[in-house]
Design an enzyme around this catalytic site. Structure first.
Site, PDB file in Angstrom:
ATOM      1  N   VAL A  92       3.992   0.800   2.462  1.00  0.00           N
ATOM      2  CA  VAL A  92       4.046  -0.465   3.189  1.00  0.00           C
ATOM      3  C   VAL A  92       4.392  -1.557   2.185  1.00  0.00           C
ATOM      4  CG1 VAL A  92       2.819  -2.075   4.690  1.00  0.00           C
ATOM      5  CG2 VAL A  92       2.255   0.363   4.745  1.00  0.00           C
ATOM      6  N   GLY A 109       0.826  -1.190   0.000  1.00  0.00           N
ATOM      7  CA  GLY A 109       0.000   0.000   0.000  1.00  0.00           C
ATOM      8  C   GLY A 109       0.859   1.239   0.000  1.00  0.00           C
ATOM      9  N   GLU A 110       0.272   2.361  -0.406  1.00  0.00           N
ATOM     10  CA  GLU A 110       1.026   3.602  -0.483  1.00  0.00           C
ATOM     11  C   GLU A 110       0.123   4.766  -0.138  1.00  0.00           C
ATOM     12  OE1 GLU A 110       2.837   4.258  -4.220  1.00  0.00           O
ATOM     13  OE2 GLU A 110       4.019   5.980  -3.570  1.00  0.00           O
ATOM     14  N   GLY A 111       0.604   5.663   0.695  1.00  0.00           N
ATOM     15  CA  GLY A 111      -0.128   6.873   1.045  1.00  0.00           C
ATOM     16  C   GLY A 111       0.731   8.084   0.756  1.00  0.00           C
ATOM     17  N   GLY A 112       0.233   9.227   1.188  1.00  0.00           N
ATOM     18  CA  GLY A 112       0.967  10.450   0.916  1.00  0.00           C
ATOM     19  C   GLY A 112       2.297  10.506   1.620  1.00  0.00           C
ATOM     20  N   ASP A 135      -4.338   7.065  17.197  1.00  0.00           N
ATOM     21  CA  ASP A 135      -4.923   7.028  15.845  1.00  0.00           C
ATOM     22  C   ASP A 135      -5.803   5.789  15.691  1.00  0.00           C
ATOM     23  OD1 ASP A 135      -5.479   7.902  13.306  1.00  0.00           O
ATOM     24  OD2 ASP A 135      -3.649   7.085  12.409  1.00  0.00           O
TER      25      ASP A 135
END
Length: 1023
Positions: A49, A42-45, A157
């Protein structure tokens, strides 16, 4: 294994870095520390991962890493401190952090458990939660948060994407404490006066937390504690049971305003099935003021648990997922139908007719929609059947290949996964086996949906995997009733009995298989193995011949190889080394022709053992090295570890302890690195044996107990029995005779319950050895005699030889010289027969003969036997060397060479002291005292006699005790200590009288008839 894409993307936002303009796929194939990046998860801003392989432990992990290095030393230090704190968390509902650190270019990373499942958000969006299940999940999450809070860690979180539910339905909470790194970043820190969300910065790509689940204090930038996590958990509970979020808004400002100022409506307003008590719990968790919320996770859990208990929820209706902006209440279909029936529009008859029609419709729908038995892919089924047949033939490596092919062709084939788990367990690949069984369990949620035979097979494989063999027997027995004409079912039942150590019933099952199908080679192979194991070699050979002929007829070379290997194994056990060598060489040649590496390794290891038994150390070492190299070249780490253990055994047999321990240690490290638990236990047991032979008894006990922990946990009965036998032997060496006897008697009871005569014989030998060391000869004879008879019944010639030697060792001390001589003659014949030489037995025969001759005062005969024993023992048999020197020194003194005798006995004592065995030291000390007395050293003789006596009296060895007092009395008299001499003599008489009480009249009278005892009594009568 995978996290959901959405979950992985949201997890990546926990890293505060600027996105790498080159993309993140360039990491795939690289290695960070010992983690090889396999794929992107996965990839976020802020980060990415990855799925990675731990190259040391051979497992898949999740690696989270910033996309771009942050040039802040303080940030890196905080990151590592936080990761270190989180890695200390250990809880079943917390995803484990395995590792953390920095890459070579300075980027921090964290390595954690890779969880295969769905996140809570996915479950809610799919409408997959019932209200009872939702409350249960929240309770588990609260337990995880509570554990973290107790360790001073606040999650910060809590949100759906950080809650994963794996394929077994277990909850895992991710990313503890990582949000603190976000809040601590100086470049993104909120102004102290700003009343806004940390995420509401000018940098649009910086997202800190999720506003829907932030507490009011987080929204205002105030200090947070554990109660902030509980607020977020309350928001999760609300969303799970109401079907919509507690707070809503078109943008972050609107959401923040609701979090700070708006009290959400109770969940029951959106879901009428929510009871008032659950409304109360949810709204308390969502209190704006921290002081009005739950103060501890334990309080939240207590209320949730009390609610579930009081209401006894069984509601299976799934919570509908509503739009976050929907304010209307969705009515269930059941409510609509009920209201329609209440309206007086139709006659009662019409209503009943309608109800009947509806019932028929529902019944038909259930029939049409009920799950059909799973039909595997035909090619997968073919591979499964082939693999299962190989499993029954002990060809585990080849079986695992075919079963892997079956699962590759059809990943939903649950029985194939379960059988593969069984094969991998036999191969000692514990982690892989566990993964396969978990996959099988995931596919079979309800065994009742399987056909009856498949359900029984699946149950049998499950309980076999858990080593619950009685339940496996029960399942396979039902299969034989269901399929009485199927020989494979009887073989499976036999294998279950075999694993449970019920040899008789295993044999009967295998014989039943051959009766059903006289052409079924597997049945003959397996019953042959059992006949060989219990020493019935003629029957074993007949079965092996049948199996080999059938395998040859069918063109099954691997089957023939297995027959030759098993034949060689049991020929070696029967000390028929030349025949064993021939059979194993044939097995090796056939294995090489088929390319079956596992069979090659097995044959090489057995050839190594045969060569070692033939005292050909060079050949034994070469075979073992070839086995290790073959295993390593083919990725069989567990077999490599086993080969290293066998290589160590070669050097242990030569008393080369340093090299033996080196290979055992290498095997231990390799086994632990690849989680090969059985190989690890084998390395530990052999290290224990080596340390005991070196006299490091405490270290030996430590190694043995570590191995026993594994054997006991896994119910490995035979290995457990062997481990306890070794532990008992070490306890005997340490002088803990009571402990050794307790352990041996427990083993004997277990062996007799299991009908395991081979193990019972070994235990009788152990008990007899302890009793003989304590000079309880009459009791020891009973056990040695039983060992001899059991060995004879089983046709074990070597066991018969040792049994006779042991009987002789306790017959001569009580004056039964003729019987002892006859037993020694048979033992000597077995020890020296052509093709069956056994140096250890021959040495023991010579030592017993020397002791007997010494007791008969035949000095030259005693000296010759002791010298021959010493010559054979060399440096390889350290304990035997001590015994031989002890007897030789005494014989030398009595034959007129006192100075030489003193030197020989001193050497015996030095070696005994190095070994550290109290009984061995005491006997060598008494022998030295006797020789010193005759050599004109009475003071030294007195000191040593008293030292030996102290050990004898504590061990209860009265025959040696009274003689030690006699030597002390004679030594004291020669040094002019008449009063003390008379006191020592009185002690000798008291010990002799007690000996009569303990042994009984017959044994005592026989003892008094010994020439050496009569001579000693004359010396005692002089006082």
């Amino acid at each position: 294994m995978h996290l959901s894409r959405l979950a992985a993307a949201e997890l990546a936002h926990a890293f505060l870095v600027i996105p790498d303009q080159k993309g993140s796929h360039h990491m795939i194939g690289q290695t960070i520390s010992h983690y090889r990046i396999i794929s992107q998860l996965g990839e976020g801003g802020m980060g990415v991962v990855y799925v990675a392989e731990d190259t040391l432990l051979g497992r898949r992990v999740a690696v989270k890493i910033p996309v771009l290095a942050v040039n802040s030393h303080n940030y890196h230090a905080r990151f590592l401190r936080e990761a270190r704190a989180v890695s200390a968390l250990s809880h079943p509902h917390i995803a484990t952090v395995f590792d953390y650190g920095e890459t070579t270019d300075g980027r921090p990373f964290i390595v954690m458990e890779l969880v295969n499942g769905q996140d809570l958000g996915e479950l809610m969006r799919a409408g997959a939660l019932t209200m009872p299940r939702a409350v249960e999940l929240i309770e588990y999450i609260a337990a995880a948060l509570g554990e973290a809070h107790r360790r001073g860690i606040v999650h910060r979180d809590v949100k759906p994407s950080n809650i994963l539910v794996d394929e077994r339905g277990e909850v895992k909470v991710l990313d503890f404490g990582l949000a603190k790194l976000i809040e601590d970043r100086p470049e993104f820190a909120a102004d102290s006066d700003a009343k806004t969300l940390p995420s509401m910065k000018t940098r649009s790509d910086v997202i800190v937390g999720t506003p829907l689940y932030l507490s009011p204090e987080q929204a205002t930038g105030a200090a947070v504690d554990a109660r902030s996590d509980l607020f977020a958990l309350g928001a999760l509970l609300y969303e799970c049971v109401a079907g919509r979020a507690a707070f809503a808004g078109a943008n972050l400002i609107e959401i923040a305003a609701q979090v700070l100022h708006v009290e959400p409506a109770p969940p029951s307003q959106y879901n009428a099935r929510v009871p008032p008590e659950l409304d109360r719990i949810t709204m308390k968790a969502l209190a704006k003021k921290p002081a009005e919320r739950y103060q501890r996770a334990e309080d939240f859990i207590r209320d949730l648990h009390a609610f579930r208990t009081a209401y006894g929820l069984t509601d299976s209706t799934r919570v509908a997922r509503l739009s976050r902006h929907t304010g209307t209440h969705q009515r269930s279909a059941l409510v609509t139908i009920s209201e329609g029936l209440r309206r007086p529009r139709l006659s009662v008859a019409a209503v009943l007719a309608g109800a009947l029609a509806l019932a028929l419709l529902i019944t038909g729908g259930i029939y049409l929609l009920r799950p059909r038995p799973y039909q595997p892919d035909p090619e997968a089924l073919r591979a499964y059947n082939k693999g299962t047949d190989l499993l029954r033939d002990n060809a585990y490596f080849q079986a695992s290949k075919w079963l892997r092919e079956a699962t590759a062709k059809d990943d939903r084939f649950a029985l194939a996964h379960a059988r593969l788990a069984e094969a991998l367990t036999e191969l000692d690949y514990a982690d892989q086996a566990r993964d396969e069984m978990l996959r099988a369990n995931t596919l079979v949620r309800d065994q009742g949906a399987l056909p009856e035979s498949d359900a029984l097979y699946f149950e049998a494989m499950q309980v076999t995997f858990n080593r619950d063999f009685p339940r496996a027997i029960n399942a396979y027995d039902k299969l034989t009733q269901l399929q009485p004409k199927l020989p494979q079912a009887w073989v499976d039942l036999g294998r279950a009995y075999e694993k449970a150590d019920n040899t008789d019933k295993a044999v009967a099952s295998y014989v039943a298989a051959t009766a059903l199908d006289p052409r079924y080679a597997t049945g003959y192979l397996r019953v042959g193995i059992l006949y060989g194991r219990i020493g019935q070699m003629p029957q074993a050979n007949n079965c092996f011949d049948q199996a080999e002929t059938l395998y040859r007829d069918f063109g099954n070379t691997e089957g023939r190889t297995e027959v030759l290997y098993q034949r060689g194994f049991f020929l070696r056990s029967a000390s028929r080394m030349q025949e064993a060598h021939g059979a194993l060489e044939q097995a090796l040649t056939l294995a090489e022709s088929t390319g079956n590496q596992l069979q090659q390794v097995n044959a090489l290891l057995q050839l190594s053992a045969v060569a070692a038994a033939e005292n050909n150390s060079a050949a034994a070492e070469e075979y073992a090295r070839r086995a290790v190299e073959t295993a390593q070249a083919n990725g069989m780490e567990n077999m490599s570890a086993r080969g290293l253990v066998d290589l160590g055994n070669v050097f242990l047999s030569k008393s080369d302890y340093q090299r033996a321990d080196k290979f055992y240690t290498q095997a231990l490290a390799l086994a632990r690195r690849h989680n090969a638990r059985r190989a690890e236990a084998a390395a530990l047991i052999n290290l224990g044996s080596s340390q005991s032979q070196q006299g490091h008894l405490d270290e030996a006990v430590g190694y043995i107990k570590q191995a026993l922990q594994f054997y006991e946990a896994g119910n490995y009965r035979k290995e457990m029995a062997a481990g306890y036998a070794l532990l008992s032997r070490v306890q005997r060496m340490k002088g803990d005779y009571d402990g050794a006897l307790r352990a041996f008697h427990e083993q004997l009871q277990q062996a007799e319950q299991n009908g395991d005569q081979g193990q019972a014989a070994k235990v009788h030998e152990g008990i007899g050895s302890v009793l003989a060391t304590q000079e309880r000869y009459v009791e020891a004879f009973t056990h040695f005699d039983q060992r001899y008879k059991l060995s004879k019944t089983q046709g074990l010639k070597l066991g018969v030889g040792y049994g006779q030697a042991e009987r002789a060792s306790v017959l001569w001390p009580v004056g039964r010289f003729d019987e002892a001589q006859a037993a020694l003659a048979e033992a000597r014949a077995i020890a020296t027969q052509p093709g069956g030489e056994n140096k250890g037995l021959e040495i023991e025969v010579h030592i017993i003969s020397a002791d007997l001759a010494l007791a008969a005062r035949r000095w030259s005969e005693a000296r010759a036997a002791a010298e021959r024993a010493l010559e054979l023992a060399g440096t390889q048999y350290a304990e035997s060397s001590v015994q031989a020197k002890r007897v030789l020194g005494l014989a030398q003194v009595y034959a007129g060479a006192p100075a030489l005798g003193v030197r020989t006995c001193q050497e015996a004592l030095t070696e005994a002291t190095r070994l550290g065995y109290p009984a061995l030291i005491a006997r060598a000390t008494l022998a030295l005292a006797a020789t010193q007395l005759d050599n004109g050293e009475p003071a030294a003789a007195l000191t040593n006699a008293l030292r030996a006596e102290d050990t004898f009296v504590r061990a209860g060895s009265l025959a040696s005790d009274w003689q030690a007092w006699l030597v002390a009395a004679r030594a004291a008299a020669r040094t002019g200590q008449g009063e003390q001499a008379r006191g020592y003599a009185a002690n000798a008489r008291a010990a002799l009288a007690t000996l009569q009480q303990n042994w009984g009249t017959e044994a005592y009278n026989g003892y008094l008839m010994r020439p050496d005892v009569q001579f000693a009594q004359k010396q005692l009568n002089a006082f």
